[in-house]
Scaffold this motif. Structure first.
Motif, PDB file in Angstrom:
ATOM      1  N   VAL A 102       0.856  -1.186   0.000  1.00  0.00           N
ATOM      2  CA  VAL A 102       0.000   0.000   0.000  1.00  0.00           C
ATOM      3  C   VAL A 102       0.892   1.235   0.000  1.00  0.00           C
ATOM      4  O   VAL A 102       1.822   1.340   0.813  1.00  0.00           O
ATOM      5  N   TYR A 103       0.614   2.171  -0.916  1.00  0.00           N
ATOM      6  CA  TYR A 103       1.354   3.432  -0.944  1.00  0.00           C
ATOM      7  C   TYR A 103       0.782   4.358   0.122  1.00  0.00           C
ATOM      8  O   TYR A 103      -0.420   4.667   0.117  1.00  0.00           O
ATOM      9  N   THR A 104       1.627   4.802   1.030  1.00  0.00           N
ATOM     10  CA  THR A 104       1.181   5.600   2.164  1.00  0.00           C
ATOM     11  C   THR A 104       1.617   7.065   2.078  1.00  0.00           C
ATOM     12  O   THR A 104       1.446   7.812   3.045  1.00  0.00           O
ATOM     13  N   GLY A 105       2.166   7.468   0.941  1.00  0.00           N
ATOM     14  CA  GLY A 105       2.692   8.818   0.823  1.00  0.00           C
ATOM     15  C   GLY A 105       1.655   9.843   0.394  1.00  0.00           C
ATOM     16  O   GLY A 105       0.468   9.557   0.249  1.00  0.00           O
ATOM     17  N   ASP A 141       0.382  -9.105   6.340  1.00  0.00           N
ATOM     18  CA  ASP A 141       1.566  -8.297   6.630  1.00  0.00           C
ATOM     19  C   ASP A 141       1.980  -7.541   5.368  1.00  0.00           C
ATOM     20  O   ASP A 141       2.982  -7.852   4.724  1.00  0.00           O
ATOM     21  N   VAL A 142       1.195  -6.541   5.016  1.00  0.00           N
ATOM     22  CA  VAL A 142       1.417  -5.828   3.766  1.00  0.00           C
ATOM     23  C   VAL A 142       2.654  -4.942   3.873  1.00  0.00           C
ATOM     24  O   VAL A 142       2.954  -4.373   4.927  1.00  0.00           O
ATOM     25  N   SER A 143       3.354  -4.824   2.757  1.00  0.00           N
ATOM     26  CA  SER A 143       4.433  -3.844   2.667  1.00  0.00           C
ATOM     27  C   SER A 143       3.828  -2.461   2.502  1.00  0.00           C
ATOM     28  O   SER A 143       2.658  -2.308   2.125  1.00  0.00           O
ATOM     29  N   HIS A 144       4.632  -1.448   2.762  1.00  0.00           N
ATOM     30  CA  HIS A 144       4.151  -0.084   2.553  1.00  0.00           C
ATOM     31  C   HIS A 144       5.323   0.800   2.176  1.00  0.00           C
ATOM     32  O   HIS A 144       6.470   0.556   2.557  1.00  0.00           O
ATOM     33  N   SER A 145       5.025   1.826   1.406  1.00  0.00           N
ATOM     34  CA  SER A 145       6.044   2.767   0.949  1.00  0.00           C
ATOM     35  C   SER A 145       5.423   4.146   0.878  1.00  0.00           C
ATOM     36  O   SER A 145       4.282   4.289   0.422  1.00  0.00           O
TER      37      SER A 145
END
Length: 315
Positions: A102-105, A141-145
């Motif tokens: 999920v993009y968190t920016g 356990d999703v990655s995020h950036s």
């Protein structure tokens, strides 16, 4: 109900005028040959039988679906669109290929390098961060950036619907990445469960927001990004698994999207349906809802089965 609507669309040729398909198809065939031990692909008999007039007439149904999506979005009063797509060595490469991210920016530049179109798109960090936290609680356990290289979103699965369907509405976009092009990829059952978890997080943690989910990908096609190293079956570039497509479209029209969770990864590869994973995630999120409209057209000169649909979840 915070999850207020959903829509789905094929991409690539789906956002290209039929007059350009022949030229783009030659490029696709050449790229597949490079990736697949030099095996050349001839046009299928079905592609040779299609005329530009036929393509224009049937593609008009796809374009009308896109126009209706833009109209619905302009009235949806949405706080964010969760844009679910894959990445084909665009933002992520062999040094880091997340299964789920999920993009968190904040704002990012959506760049469609092929058509030389770009726009700055607003993100929704608070929505994205709530999703990451909630999904972890749900067992994903999703990655995020919070940043893309040079601030650019390049994955065409996300960029094209964002630029050509969402941008005019001004609704912020949260890109969600689901691996579809690099086996081993999440199973259909796992994708459906991920969509169900998304819906629970939205209901529990984002109840004060109006959220729209979009699935970008498919339907049946065998493109340069198809996982050729893992390919099974006799299909090749230009083929479309029409009967497979029609079956899943009828299930979706009947509100029976859960049936798609039963497909094996082999079935997805064999029928050119790797990107069906994005649709399956969306279907997990919306449950047994039936679409307001769902258009399907197998267009062989575009080497893909195109699908476009909208689900109103407020009724």
């Amino acid at each position: 109900m915070p999850l207020v609507a959903a829509f789905a669309t094929s991409h690539a040729y789906t956002f290209e005028d039929p007059e350009n398909w022949d030229k783009r198809r030659e490029r696709s065939k050449a790229n597949v040959a490079k990736r697949n031990a030099g095996r050349l692909a001839a046009d299928t008999a079905e592609a040779k039988a299609e005329t530009l007039a036929d393509n224009l007439a049937r593609y008009a149904h796809i374009r009308e679906g896109h126009a209706r999506i833009r109209e619905h979005l302009s009235r949806a009063r949405a706080d964010a669109v969760l844009m679910i797509g894959d990445d084909q060595d665009e933002n992520f490469h062999s040094d880091n290929r997340p299964q789920l991210l999920v993009y968190t920016g904040r704002d990012f530049l959506a760049e469609d390098w092929d058509r030389k179109q770009s726009a700055t798109i607003a993100g929704r960090p608070e929505v994205a961060q709530a999703l990451v936290a909630g999904l972890n609680t749900e067992g994903f356990d999703v990655s995020h950036s919070d940043v893309f290289r040079e601030g650019k979103l390049l994955s065409h699965a996300h960029v094209e619907p964002t630029l050509y369907l969402v941008r005019d509405s001004g609704v912020p976009v949260v890109p969600v990445f689901v691996n579809a092009a690099h086996p081993p990829a999440p199973s259909a059952a796992r994708c459906y469960a991920f969509g169900q978890a998304l819906a629970r997080v939205i209901a529990n943690d984002l109840a004060d927001r109006r959220i729209v989910v979009c699935a970008s990908g498919g339907l049946s096609h065998f493109s340069p990004a198809h996982p050729w190293a893992h390919h099974v079956g006799s299909r090749y570039v230009g083929d479309i698994a029409v009967e497979f497509d029609r079956r899943i479209v009828e299930w979706m029209r009947a509100g029976e999207g859960e049936k798609l969770a039963g497909f094996s990864s082999r079935e997805l590869i064999e029928n050119g349906e790797g990107e069906l994973r994005q649709w399956i995630v969306m279907l997990g999120a919306i449950g047994d809802a039936k679409p307001e409209f769902l258009v399907y057209e197998p267009l062989f000169r575009s080497i893909m089965g195109m699908g476009v649909g909208w689900w109103n979840l407020e009724r």
